[in-house]
Design a protein around this motif. Structure first.
Motif, short mmCIF file in Angstrom:
data_model
loop_
_atom_site.label_atom_id
_atom_site.label_comp_id
_atom_site.label_asym_id
_atom_site.label_seq_id
_atom_site.Cartn_x
_atom_site.Cartn_y
_atom_site.Cartn_z
N PHE A 22 50.83 15.24 36.88
CA PHE A 22 50.04 15.65 35.41
C PHE A 22 50.20 17.17 35.07
CE2 PHE A 22 46.97 15.28 38.88
CZ PHE A 22 46.25 16.43 38.60
N ASP A 23 49.86 17.41 33.96
CA ASP A 23 49.82 18.76 33.37
C ASP A 23 48.36 19.07 33.28
OD1 ASP A 23 52.46 18.43 33.23
OD2 ASP A 23 52.67 18.15 31.02
N THR A 24 47.95 20.48 33.32
CA THR A 24 46.63 20.98 33.12
C THR A 24 46.53 22.08 32.39
OG1 THR A 24 46.64 22.38 35.29
CG2 THR A 24 46.14 20.05 35.52
N ALA A 25 45.47 22.32 31.63
CA ALA A 25 45.25 23.48 30.76
C ALA A 25 43.85 24.14 31.10
CB ALA A 25 45.36 23.24 29.14
N ASN A 55 29.83 31.47 33.13
CA ASN A 55 31.28 30.96 32.99
C ASN A 55 31.20 29.91 31.94
OD1 ASN A 55 33.70 30.55 33.56
ND2 ASN A 55 33.43 29.63 35.61
N ALA A 56 32.04 30.23 30.97
CA ALA A 56 32.51 29.28 29.89
C ALA A 56 33.83 28.89 30.39
CB ALA A 56 32.49 29.67 28.55
N ARG A 57 34.08 27.38 30.38
CA ARG A 57 35.62 27.00 30.94
C ARG A 57 35.71 25.65 30.07
NH1 ARG A 57 37.80 26.84 36.30
NH2 ARG A 57 38.66 24.78 36.74
N TYR A 58 37.13 25.78 29.76
CA TYR A 58 37.73 24.74 28.91
C TYR A 58 38.76 23.97 29.84
CZ TYR A 58 41.29 22.20 26.07
OH TYR A 58 42.07 21.36 25.63
N GLU A 59 38.53 22.71 30.25
CA GLU A 59 39.57 22.01 31.35
C GLU A 59 40.17 20.82 30.30
OE1 GLU A 59 36.83 20.70 34.23
OE2 GLU A 59 36.47 22.81 34.95
N ASP A 60 41.53 20.37 30.80
CA ASP A 60 42.30 19.46 30.18
C ASP A 60 43.37 19.10 31.28
OD1 ASP A 60 43.09 17.55 28.29
OD2 ASP A 60 44.84 18.86 27.65
N VAL A 71 42.27 11.68 33.82
CA VAL A 71 43.19 12.24 32.72
C VAL A 71 42.71 11.59 31.40
CG1 VAL A 71 45.29 12.13 31.78
CG2 VAL A 71 45.23 12.60 34.27
N ASN A 72 42.25 10.39 31.39
CA ASN A 72 41.77 9.68 30.27
C ASN A 72 40.39 10.45 29.72
OD1 ASN A 72 43.77 7.86 30.54
ND2 ASN A 72 42.46 6.39 31.59
N GLN A 73 39.73 11.00 30.58
CA GLN A 73 38.44 11.89 30.03
C GLN A 73 39.02 12.95 29.22
OE1 GLN A 73 35.68 12.97 32.99
NE2 GLN A 73 36.74 11.63 34.34
N GLY A 74 40.15 13.31 29.08
CA GLY A 74 40.59 14.46 27.94
C GLY A 74 40.23 15.88 28.29
N ASP A 75 39.99 16.61 27.27
CA ASP A 75 39.33 17.90 27.75
C ASP A 75 37.66 18.09 27.61
OD1 ASP A 75 39.08 17.31 24.89
OD2 ASP A 75 39.43 19.13 24.04
N GLN A 104 27.43 11.94 36.87
CA GLN A 104 28.96 12.53 36.69
C GLN A 104 29.71 12.61 38.11
OE1 GLN A 104 28.80 16.05 34.65
NE2 GLN A 104 27.30 15.65 33.11
N ASN A 105 30.78 12.32 37.84
CA ASN A 105 31.89 12.49 38.96
C ASN A 105 32.81 13.64 38.62
OD1 ASN A 105 30.89 10.17 40.45
ND2 ASN A 105 32.26 8.85 38.97
N SER A 106 33.22 14.08 40.00
CA SER A 106 34.10 15.40 39.79
C SER A 106 35.66 15.03 39.51
CB SER A 106 34.30 16.03 41.28
OG SER A 106 34.64 15.07 42.16
N ARG A 107 36.47 15.90 38.96
CA ARG A 107 37.85 15.59 38.62
C ARG A 107 38.61 16.55 39.49
NH1 ARG A 107 39.60 15.50 32.34
NH2 ARG A 107 38.85 17.55 32.48
N PHE A 108 40.01 16.20 39.61
CA PHE A 108 40.76 16.87 40.53
C PHE A 108 40.90 18.30 40.21
CE2 PHE A 108 45.01 18.93 40.73
CZ PHE A 108 45.40 18.58 42.28
N ILE A 109 40.56 18.50 38.83
CA ILE A 109 40.78 20.06 38.33
C ILE A 109 39.84 20.87 38.76
CG2 ILE A 109 39.44 19.80 36.03
CD1 ILE A 109 42.06 20.71 34.66
#
Length: 758
Positions: A502-505, A528-533, A548-552, A629-634
């Motif tokens: 998958f791709d990340t940003a 820390n302000a962080r944007y994840e996708d 991935v379905n959670q989006g950004d 909440q659950n953690s994400r790979f990112i």
């Protein structure tokens, strides 16, 4: 008798008549003085040089003195003084003016640099003496650049209107390299270890890209002091460099440099005491600040640091003019040095002012804040020396000279600070390679002294086949004129199937404040302000698909980082410890609510007379989400925490895809040692043994198949390393073998990394 007397009288009369008159000195009296041939120089100026007035009687010797004075003025190429009766004629041929200055034959030093060395200038009067001095200065500049065979000849080309072109014909010659550096008289440390201390280096592979293997006499002199400091810091108080021999090879293309040293014996600290000769000051409180203990290897820097701590305590307690004198008692029988710190009242001298000169770019306040004293404070020579060291450590200046002189009164001093600016900015184009990410290209800009304010600004773009990293950072080292560093960091990373399907940003904005809380410790706080996708997933894992379905998502977090480092400032120059611990708390707005903790401990020391460096590293981390909440790979741990496995190649796995983990821990042992190869190759070896694991995942409810390796299962890896300090950058090759792995782990038996800038 009468006849004889008459004969003698007659003889005397004859001799008197035929004897010549005594010669009278020739003298002149001139009613007029005529000046001929002068074009730029006024006649009155020439007459002032001659020193002859109309109607004055002068001798031939005085006339010759006048000639010498006119010629010695340096304004005339030829001078002629001719008496013509009562008229004196002075004919002169003026030196021509310089039309232009040119350099021929130079390639290694640019024209504009050479023009800055010389005193001769266009539209000035040409002086052969000055031209010769300029030629010698240029020759010396080439010698400092390692080209001792350089020759410079000034040539003059005549032009109209009494003008000349001054041309410096230059034969640069080749650089004279240092073929071999040896030491005589050393027993405690090998030649290999001492060669690592000094700045001069032996000629190595691809020497055209290396500058420190060029013979430079000033560098050799600097190396003598470096060797002395090295031995003194290790207890060899009697160490001396008794001589340095630089022998030119028969082919005159290289030098063989030999340092003759006398090591002496190694001393340790003996009895450490503190006494007070300052009325009203008790020694006990100051003795408590000492960290030196008997038996520790003697080092002058440890004594200096102890004195500095005592003087800082005196300032804190309001005790002015306290000076600490270390009295050393030498015990040759047991090779110890007893140190008695004597508290004394120093002279009552104040700082009148601090003068700063030579800073054409850097603001005065950047230099001034390196001083702990201000106008009106008690004068402390030690504090001034430490301030000078801090100014040099800025790396804004090529030369720093700090001196104290008497002020307007005997009880006041003026601190004079003279600096010479140097370049602080750079633009870099670089390349990197590793077996993990392949070939990468880097573009970077860095300015360590942004607009002369002492601020640091960097911008970088690092791109590889699967990743692009943009980074912009700014640091103000003295926020609000305090010892607090303000940092602003902007980063954006995009990946495309980088060790995943998958791709990340990820974009971050991270302001921070960092400040010292102890002699070896610092604390940093940050937001820390962080944007994840996560996007474009094409795998089969239900967990990853749900993430991935959670989006950004946006994260807003605060945190802190604590570090304690004695690797450079500790009591033992052979050993040091680094401790770092940090936490990040998310949940101040945004979409995530978690606590993330990381810790790292590094201990290292040198053994076998500093030939071998051994190191132990213990590190770990944990992330815990709350509020359902659950953690994400990112935001889980998925990097390469230990050698022998691919990045994201170990830990929890579903459907053949690694998920990262909520926890990681690794213990690493490594050693670096020489391989017996010539030093000029820059190749050393290493060995390592790593133990580590990534485990834990709290998002198993979305799994469509079994999730394996969720528990702590340590992997074991053993391997060897080859280090090469190459002209292209530091290269490291790891050859590893996994002694223990888990099903699904992606092993990596070889890893190579190289990075360079050009």
């Amino acid at each position: 008798m009468r006849a004889f007397g008459g004969f003698v009288a007659l003889a005397i009369m004859v001799l008197t008549l035929i004897a010549p008159d005594p010669a009278e000195a020739q003298s002149y009296r001139f009613s007029t003085v005529a000046i001929e041939g002068n074009q730029r120089i006024e006649a009155g100026t020439i007459l002032s040089f001659a020193g002859i007035a109309r109607g004055e009687t002068v001798s031939a010797g005085q006339l010759n003195d006048a000639y010498q004075r006119i010629l010695g003025s340096g304004l005339f190429e030829e001078v002629e003084v001719e008496p013509q009766g009562n008229r004196l004629v002075i004919r002169v041929t003026e030196f021509p003016t310089i039309n232009r200055i040119a350099f021929e034959g130079n390639d290694k030093i640019k024209d504009e640099d050479l023009a800055g060395f010389i005193q001769s200038q266009s539209r000035q009067v040409f002086s052969p003496t000055q031209a010769e001095r300029d030629a010698n200065i240029i020759t010396e500049a080439y010698a400092q650049n390692g080209r001792i065979a350089a020759r410079v000849s000034p040539k003059v080309i005549r032009r109209s209107d009494n003008r000349v072109d001054l041309v410096f014909e230059i034969f640069e010659g080749r650089k004279i390299e240092v073929q071999r550096i040896g030491f005589v008289g050393n027993r405690a440390y090998s030649d290999r270890r001492l060669r690592r201390v000094i700045e001069s280096k032996q000629t190595g592979l691809l020497r055209a890209l290396i500058e420190r293997d060029t013979f430079v006499e000033d560098r050799i002199n600097f190396d003598r002091q470096v060797l002395t400091d090295f031995y003194n810091s290790r207890g060899y108080v009697d160490f001396r460099v008794t001589g340095t021999n630089a022998e030119l090879a028969r082919e005159r293309d290289a030098y063989f440099v030999t340092f003759n040293v006398q090591e002496g014996q190694q001393f340790r600290f003996g009895e450490i005491t503190t006494v007070s000769e300052y009325n009203g000051v008790e020694a006990e409180a100051y003795d408590d600040t000492l960290k030196i203990r008997p038996g520790v290897v003697y080092s002058p820097s440890l004594v200096e640091n102890s004195i500095a701590r005592m003087e800082r305590l005196a300032i804190k307690n309001g005790v002015d003019f306290l000076r600490v004198e270390p009295r050393v008692t030498r015990n040759d029988r047991d090779l110890t040095l007893d140190i008695e710190f004597v508290l004394q009242r120093g002279p009552r001298v104040f700082v009148e002012r601090i003068d700063i000169e030579g800073n054409t770019t850097t603001l005065d306040r950047v230099i001034r804040r390196q001083f702990d004293v201000v106008e009106g404070d008690p004068f402390n020579p030690r504090a001034i020396r430490q301030a000078a060291d801090r100014i040099r450590a800025l790396r804004f200046f090529s030369d720093v000279d700090v001196n104290a002189r008497e002020g307007s009164r005997p009880d006041q001093v003026v601190i004079e600070t003279d600096v010479e600016e140097t370049t602080t900015g750079s633009v870099s184009i670089g390349a990197s390679f590793s077996t993990n990410s392949g070939l990468g290209i880097q573009l970077g800009f860095s300015e360590r002294n942004f607009i002369g304010r002492g601020q640091e600004l960097t911008a970088n773009i690092l791109a590889s086949a699967d990743r692009v990293n943009y980074n912009l950072s700014f640091t103000e080292p003295a926020f609000l004129s305090r010892d607090v560093a303000l940092g602003l960091n902007f980063a954006f990373v995009e990946t495309e199937n980088d060790n995943s399907l998958f791709d990340t940003a990820i974009g971050t904005f991270r302001p921070s404040l960092t400040f010292p809380i102890g002699e070896n410790s610092r604390l940093g706080v940050f937001y820390n302000a962080r944007y994840e996708d996560m996007s474009d997933y094409n795998g089969t894992s239900g967990i990853l698909q749900a993430e991935v379905n959670q989006g950004d998502l946006w994260t807003s977090a605060i945190g802190y980082e604590y570090s304690f480092d004695t690797r450079r400032t500790g009591l033992n120059p052979d050993a040091g410890v680094l401790l770092s611990f940090g936490q990040e708390f998310a949940g101040l707005g945004g979409d995530s609510d978690y606590v993330k903790t990381t810790a790292r401990i590094v201990g290292q020391r040198t053994i076998f007379n500093e030939e071998v460096t051994v190191r132990a590293i213990l590190e770990g981390g944990a992330i815990s989400f709350s509020n359902g909440q659950n953690s994400r790979f990112i935001n889980r741990f998925n990097d390469q925490i230990m050698r022998g496995f691919e990045p994201n190649g170990m830990g929890p796995i579903e459907g053949g895809e690694h998920l990262g983990g909520d926890y990681f821990a690794a213990l690493k042992f490594e050693a670096e040692f020489p391989l017996g190869l010539p030093d000029e190759y820059g190749i050393t070896g290493g060995a390592f043994y790593d133990i580590g694991s990534i485990w834990g995942i709290d998002n198993q409810g979305a799994a469509t198949g079994p999730v394996n390796s969720t528990g702590f299962e340590p992997r074991h890896v053993i391997g060897v390393s080859i280090f090469w300090t190459s002209p292209f950058g530091p290269i490291r090759m790891n050859f590893s073998n996994a002694l223990k792995s888990e099903p699904g782990d992606e092993e990596q038996t070889f890893n190579l990394t190289v990075r360079t800038e050009f």
